[in-house]
Design a protein around this motif. Structure first.
Motif: not given
Length: 274
Positions: A1-6, A27-31, A154-159
């Motif tokens: 999961m990815t989230l920009n929290v501002w 209930d994510p495993d990788l954030v 590889t897992v890449i998650a972001g803004d």
């Protein structure tokens, strides 16, 4: 999961409670979390992951010094279900964006019964005209992957602050070269998402002010937040099959919008080939 929290903009206390409730539900495993403010003892990151069972690390815990602008814009953080270890941080700032303090985190996470996976959490230059910077940044990001990748994809998650047709994303998804180089990652939304998947939209009142400042055009909406997974080219003995991709925090809770971005949640089936 990815989230920009501002960071702390808007009613950050109410927004933080909405994000925390959402993390408990999802209930994510990788954030991967962006624009997270930091204080000794946990600060905003601790509040966001409280009671979720996630282990969090903020860039401020593993980098030397505090980047200019961190008190306002925050930094990158990750949270994982299982223990992780940070193997490198990467400062992607260029001379054209000295006030953006977001550092990429590279973490190895032990997936029970499967093995270690490399989890990268980047944020690239935010300015609309900064695609040249973003091209340089994604080249550095893929070098980071090459230094630490494991057998598992590889897992890449972001803004990434760029739409799918931008050169930086076209490079990452194998559609064009940059500097004579080519790579290929799978864009999870492209595989399993439903609809355009916009994550930054003037339909979100929290985003409307920045969109007016940066774009100044009506009906602006883009998909700029991604989950990417490594391909068989780099991981010939393993797989990371994308089973689903959905938006999160894309509707208000009561009258509270969680952030100025919508999150992306992806279900992956990861393992080694027989």
């Amino acid at each position: 999961m990815t989230l920009n929290v501002w960071n702390s903009q808007g009613d950050s206390g109410a927004r933080g409670a909405v994000i925390n409730a959402g993390l408990r539900r999802l209930d994510p495993d990788l954030v991967a979390l962006q624009e997270v403010l930091w204080e000794p003892g946990g600060g905003q990151l601790g509040e966001l992951v409280a009671g979720t069972g996630l282990r969090g690390t903020h860039q401020a815990e593993v980098t030397a010094g505090v980047a200019p602008g961190a008190d306002r814009y925050g930094g990158n953080a990750i949270a994982t279900r299982w223990p992780h270890r940070i193997v490198e941080t990467l400062d992607l700032r260029g001379v054209g964006a000295p006030d953006v303090p977001w550092e990429t985190l590279a973490a190895l996470v032990e997936l029970p019964g499967v093995g270690e996976v490399l989890f990268l959490a980047p944020t690239t230059a935010f300015r609309m005209e900064a695609e040249g910077e973003r091209e340089r940044e994604v080249l550095a990001l893929t070098d980071l992957d090459a230094r630490h990748r494991t057998a598992l994809p590889t897992v890449i998650a972001g803004d990434f602050n760029a739409a799918p047709d931008a050169a930086s994303l076209r490079y990452l998804t194998g559609r064009q070269s940059l500097a004579g180089r080519g790579v290929q990652y799978h864009d999870a939304w492209e595989i399993a998402g439903d609809g355009p998947g916009y994550t930054w939209s003037d339909e979100n009142p929290n985003a409307a002010q920045d969109i007016e400042y940066l774009v100044r055009q009506p009906r602006h909406r883009r998909r700029i937040d991604y989950v990417l997974v490594g391909s068989p080219y780099a991981h010939p003995k393993a797989y990371a099959r994308v089973r689903s991709a959905v938006l999160a925090f894309d509707t208000p809770s009561g009258d509270i919008w969680a952030s100025d971005h919508f999150g992306v949640v992806v279900d992956l089936d990861i393992g080694m080939l027989d």
